[in-house]
Write an enzyme that holds these catalytic residues in place. Sequence first.
Site, PDB file in Angstrom:
ATOM      1  N   LYS A 160       0.864  -1.197   0.000  1.00 39.63           N
ATOM      2  CA  LYS A 160       0.000   0.000   0.000  1.00 39.63           C
ATOM      3  C   LYS A 160       0.895   1.241   0.000  1.00 39.63           C
ATOM      4  O   LYS A 160       2.042   1.197   0.461  1.00 39.63           O
ATOM      5  CB  LYS A 160      -0.922  -0.003   1.216  1.00 39.63           C
ATOM      6  CG  LYS A 160      -0.192  -0.248   2.535  1.00 39.63           C
ATOM      7  CD  LYS A 160      -1.159  -0.495   3.676  1.00 39.63           C
ATOM      8  CE  LYS A 160      -0.410  -0.810   4.972  1.00 39.63           C
ATOM      9  NZ  LYS A 160      -1.323  -1.095   6.095  1.00 39.63           N
ATOM     10  N   ASP A 194      -4.575  -5.084   8.568  1.00 36.87           N
ATOM     11  CA  ASP A 194      -4.756  -4.769   7.143  1.00 36.87           C
ATOM     12  C   ASP A 194      -6.092  -5.263   6.608  1.00 36.87           C
ATOM     13  O   ASP A 194      -6.545  -4.819   5.551  1.00 36.87           O
ATOM     14  CB  ASP A 194      -3.622  -5.373   6.315  1.00 36.87           C
ATOM     15  CG  ASP A 194      -2.391  -4.475   6.288  1.00 36.87           C
ATOM     16  OD1 ASP A 194      -2.530  -3.281   6.603  1.00 36.87           O
ATOM     17  OD2 ASP A 194      -1.307  -4.975   5.950  1.00 36.87           O
TER      18      ASP A 194
END
Length: 220
Positions: free
Chosen positions: A149, A190
């Site tokens: 990310k 996450d």
Amino acid sequence: MFGRCNFALYNKYTIVYKTFYKRQLSARALLSAASVKRQQQPHKLLILPPTTSHGQNSLHTTNAQHLRQSMSADTKYKLTEVEGDLFSAPETHSLAHCVGADFVMGAGIAVMFKQIYGQVDKLLAQGVQSGGVATLQDKERYIYYLVTKPQSWGSPTYDSLRASLVAMREHMRKNNVHKLAIPRIGCGIDGLEWDKVSAELNSVFDGEELEIVVYNYVPK
């Protein structure tokens, strides 16, 4: 007298024919019959004995080893789960976890990686973006930072995770890494689902000569 001469010549040529030309014709007939018989028979594989040349023996050995590896490649990948602390994994196993491209590592297991291995400046200098992998080396093992990310506060996707896994696989191939220890990467804070993550692992690493051990920390 003329008739007797012709008769003698006839006998002479008859003897020559029987002793020479007739033998040649018989031999030719036998060869022709053998040729036809060979053409009618199916072809057989000719197996040559091993050569004594050192160079050719080496080539034969290399090809045989490659064939054995190709035939057994699909059975060499193994994924197992155990209960325990990831950082207790043997030093023969490299480690991997997920991070953001900013390498803040302020939550989850990333905090432990930051405390133990540090070198954040070195990680940032590699300029890895989402979908890549950054690496550190600790003695004989590698520490893989799967950048899934752009920022640590964001969320990864299965596509970005898969891209990072592929990048890690390529590094592992080049550096002969065959043992890896990981947490349930991408899960926890996450928010990815382990069933889907493990499916991605199987898809990316199937056929590799690799053992992956997943450590699930269970507080006592």
